[in-house]
Design a protein around this motif. Sequence first.
Motif, PDB file in Angstrom:
ATOM      1  N   GLN A   1     -19.693-101.191 -33.586  1.00 17.29           N
ATOM      2  CA  GLN A   1     -20.335-100.213 -32.524  1.00 17.29           C
ATOM      3  C   GLN A   1     -18.951 -99.504 -32.154  1.00 17.29           C
ATOM      4  OE1 GLN A   1     -23.432 -99.922 -31.904  1.00 17.29           O
ATOM      5  NE2 GLN A   1     -23.259 -98.602 -30.318  1.00 17.29           N
ATOM      6  N   VAL A   2     -19.197 -97.937 -32.112  1.00 18.49           N
ATOM      7  CA  VAL A   2     -18.190 -97.282 -31.823  1.00 18.49           C
ATOM      8  C   VAL A   2     -18.631 -96.522 -30.357  1.00 18.49           C
ATOM      9  CG1 VAL A   2     -16.700 -95.017 -32.209  1.00 18.49           C
ATOM     10  CG2 VAL A   2     -17.194 -97.087 -34.200  1.00 18.49           C
ATOM     11  N   GLN A   3     -17.748 -96.291 -29.343  1.00 17.11           N
ATOM     12  CA  GLN A   3     -18.181 -95.691 -28.307  1.00 17.11           C
ATOM     13  C   GLN A   3     -17.151 -94.496 -28.115  1.00 17.11           C
ATOM     14  OE1 GLN A   3     -18.225 -98.528 -25.049  1.00 17.11           O
ATOM     15  NE2 GLN A   3     -20.553 -98.296 -24.939  1.00 17.11           N
ATOM     16  N   LEU A   4     -17.393 -93.363 -27.892  1.00 15.41           N
ATOM     17  CA  LEU A   4     -16.736 -92.322 -27.591  1.00 15.41           C
ATOM     18  C   LEU A   4     -16.812 -91.792 -26.257  1.00 15.41           C
ATOM     19  CD1 LEU A   4     -17.640 -90.506 -31.148  1.00 15.41           C
ATOM     20  CD2 LEU A   4     -15.632 -91.851 -30.531  1.00 15.41           C
ATOM     21  N   VAL A   5     -15.862 -91.575 -25.715  1.00 11.75           N
ATOM     22  CA  VAL A   5     -15.875 -90.721 -24.017  1.00 11.75           C
ATOM     23  C   VAL A   5     -15.283 -89.504 -24.310  1.00 11.75           C
ATOM     24  CG1 VAL A   5     -15.440 -91.161 -21.756  1.00 11.75           C
ATOM     25  CG2 VAL A   5     -16.476 -93.162 -23.193  1.00 11.75           C
ATOM     26  N   GLU A   6     -15.592 -88.453 -23.980  1.00 13.51           N
ATOM     27  CA  GLU A   6     -14.959 -87.094 -23.838  1.00 13.51           C
ATOM     28  C   GLU A   6     -14.359 -86.937 -22.426  1.00 13.51           C
ATOM     29  OE1 GLU A   6     -18.588 -86.217 -26.577  1.00 13.51           O
ATOM     30  OE2 GLU A   6     -18.301 -87.275 -24.817  1.00 13.51           O
ATOM     31  N   SER A   7     -13.509 -86.049 -22.250  1.00  9.07           N
ATOM     32  CA  SER A   7     -13.007 -85.549 -20.932  1.00  9.07           C
ATOM     33  C   SER A   7     -12.300 -84.237 -20.983  1.00  9.07           C
ATOM     34  CB  SER A   7     -12.034 -86.656 -20.153  1.00  9.07           C
ATOM     35  OG  SER A   7     -11.066 -86.916 -21.032  1.00  9.07           O
ATOM     36  N   GLY A   8     -11.852 -83.564 -19.968  1.00  8.57           N
ATOM     37  CA  GLY A   8     -11.151 -82.415 -19.871  1.00  8.57           C
ATOM     38  C   GLY A   8     -11.873 -81.119 -19.913  1.00  8.57           C
ATOM     39  N   GLY A   9     -13.418 -81.244 -19.902  1.00  3.05           N
ATOM     40  CA  GLY A   9     -14.000 -80.001 -19.768  1.00  3.05           C
ATOM     41  C   GLY A   9     -14.085 -79.342 -18.348  1.00  3.05           C
ATOM     42  N   GLY A  10     -14.278 -78.054 -18.025  1.00  2.07           N
ATOM     43  CA  GLY A  10     -14.266 -77.593 -16.585  1.00  2.07           C
ATOM     44  C   GLY A  10     -14.695 -76.076 -16.587  1.00  2.07           C
ATOM     45  N   LEU A  11     -14.369 -75.282 -15.698  1.00  2.00           N
ATOM     46  CA  LEU A  11     -14.660 -74.187 -15.621  1.00  2.00           C
ATOM     47  C   LEU A  11     -13.051 -73.152 -15.819  1.00  2.00           C
ATOM     48  CD1 LEU A  11     -16.300 -71.574 -14.796  1.00  2.00           C
ATOM     49  CD2 LEU A  11     -15.812 -72.268 -12.535  1.00  2.00           C
ATOM     50  N   VAL A  12     -13.336 -72.338 -16.513  1.00  2.00           N
ATOM     51  CA  VAL A  12     -11.843 -71.429 -16.686  1.00  2.00           C
ATOM     52  C   VAL A  12     -12.378 -70.140 -16.900  1.00  2.00           C
ATOM     53  CG1 VAL A  12     -12.090 -72.092 -19.106  1.00  2.00           C
ATOM     54  CG2 VAL A  12      -9.863 -71.471 -18.205  1.00  2.00           C
ATOM     55  N   GLN A  13     -11.389 -69.270 -16.511  1.00  2.00           N
ATOM     56  CA  GLN A  13     -11.504 -67.751 -16.958  1.00  2.00           C
ATOM     57  C   GLN A  13     -11.402 -67.464 -18.271  1.00  2.00           C
ATOM     58  OE1 GLN A  13      -9.144 -65.884 -13.891  1.00  2.00           O
ATOM     59  NE2 GLN A  13     -10.946 -65.498 -12.702  1.00  2.00           N
ATOM     60  N   ALA A  14     -11.910 -66.329 -18.838  1.00  2.00           N
ATOM     61  CA  ALA A  14     -11.833 -65.770 -20.016  1.00  2.00           C
ATOM     62  C   ALA A  14     -10.252 -65.627 -20.285  1.00  2.00           C
ATOM     63  CB  ALA A  14     -12.577 -64.679 -20.350  1.00  2.00           C
ATOM     64  N   GLY A  15      -9.820 -66.006 -21.517  1.00  2.00           N
ATOM     65  CA  GLY A  15      -8.379 -66.057 -21.738  1.00  2.00           C
ATOM     66  C   GLY A  15      -7.681 -67.241 -21.391  1.00  2.00           C
ATOM     67  N   GLY A  16      -8.125 -67.981 -20.765  1.00  2.00           N
ATOM     68  CA  GLY A  16      -7.392 -69.378 -20.107  1.00  2.00           C
ATOM     69  C   GLY A  16      -7.539 -70.436 -21.422  1.00  2.00           C
ATOM     70  N   SER A  17      -7.254 -71.654 -21.150  1.00  2.55           N
ATOM     71  CA  SER A  17      -7.046 -72.647 -22.007  1.00  2.55           C
ATOM     72  C   SER A  17      -7.580 -74.041 -21.358  1.00  2.55           C
ATOM     73  CB  SER A  17      -5.600 -73.050 -22.503  1.00  2.55           C
ATOM     74  OG  SER A  17      -5.016 -71.727 -22.926  1.00  2.55           O
ATOM     75  N   LEU A  18      -7.886 -74.892 -22.187  1.00  7.75           N
ATOM     76  CA  LEU A  18      -8.420 -76.252 -21.932  1.00  7.75           C
ATOM     77  C   LEU A  18      -8.019 -77.089 -22.850  1.00  7.75           C
ATOM     78  CD1 LEU A  18     -12.000 -75.854 -20.361  1.00  7.75           C
ATOM     79  CD2 LEU A  18      -9.999 -76.578 -18.989  1.00  7.75           C
ATOM     80  N   ARG A  19      -7.815 -78.607 -22.650  1.00 10.90           N
ATOM     81  CA  ARG A  19      -7.581 -79.272 -23.649  1.00 10.90           C
ATOM     82  C   ARG A  19      -8.710 -80.595 -23.514  1.00 10.90           C
ATOM     83  NH1 ARG A  19      -2.653 -83.330 -25.652  1.00 10.90           N
ATOM     84  NH2 ARG A  19      -3.194 -84.520 -23.476  1.00 10.90           N
ATOM     85  N   LEU A  20      -9.605 -80.636 -24.323  1.00 15.62           N
ATOM     86  CA  LEU A  20     -10.594 -81.837 -24.325  1.00 15.62           C
ATOM     87  C   LEU A  20      -9.876 -83.146 -25.146  1.00 15.62           C
ATOM     88  CD1 LEU A  20     -13.868 -79.850 -25.356  1.00 15.62           C
ATOM     89  CD2 LEU A  20     -12.529 -80.088 -22.903  1.00 15.62           C
ATOM     90  N   SER A  21     -10.204 -84.123 -24.503  1.00 14.10           N
ATOM     91  CA  SER A  21      -9.875 -85.438 -25.092  1.00 14.10           C
ATOM     92  C   SER A  21     -11.127 -86.456 -25.357  1.00 14.10           C
ATOM     93  CB  SER A  21      -9.209 -86.273 -24.096  1.00 14.10           C
ATOM     94  OG  SER A  21      -7.819 -85.635 -23.739  1.00 14.10           O
ATOM     95  N   CYS A  22     -10.901 -87.032 -26.376  1.00  8.23           N
ATOM     96  CA  CYS A  22     -12.017 -87.913 -26.721  1.00  8.23           C
ATOM     97  C   CYS A  22     -11.305 -89.295 -27.077  1.00  8.23           C
ATOM     98  CB  CYS A  22     -12.944 -87.470 -28.048  1.00  8.23           C
ATOM     99  SG  CYS A  22     -14.145 -88.594 -28.697  1.00  8.23           S
ATOM    100  N   LEU A  23     -11.922 -90.317 -26.214  1.00  5.09           N
ATOM    101  CA  LEU A  23     -11.298 -91.569 -26.556  1.00  5.09           C
ATOM    102  C   LEU A  23     -12.319 -92.771 -27.039  1.00  5.09           C
ATOM    103  CD1 LEU A  23      -8.929 -93.739 -25.413  1.00  5.09           C
ATOM    104  CD2 LEU A  23     -10.439 -94.370 -23.531  1.00  5.09           C
TER     105      LEU A  23
END
Length: 126
Positions: A1-23
């Motif tokens: 069994q494999v469990q995946l948990v994402e994080s790092g999402g959110g609200l950002v303005q156009a042109g901005g950056s985000l980094r998502l992670s998946c553990l």
Amino acid sequence: QVQLVESGGGLVQAGGSLRLSCLASGRTFSTYNMGWFRQAPGKDREFVAAIRWTAANTYYADSVKGRFTISRDNAKNTVYLQMNTLKPEDTAVYYCAADLHWTRTLSNSGNEYEYWGQGTQVTVSS
């Protein structure tokens, strides 16, 4: 069994950056090919990016090529999605997924991935 948990999402303005992670759980994460997909309201799920278990190969959807970068740290059981120059059309729930068939070539089909995370919301305002 494999469990995946994402994080790092959110609200950002156009042109901005985000980094998502998946553990990921599991002692054999280093043998999984990993992918990122997204689903916007009222739309089908679509492929974003994938990375081979060795990290030697990556694969991107045309819509994100040159703006997004997928990477992984096998020592941390984590895959990342660095998203730059975000656009309102990138707004979606982002999911990571694991393909346990390490001999398979990278795929943009969700049917090739056996395990999925719960998703993280990314909202890009104009």
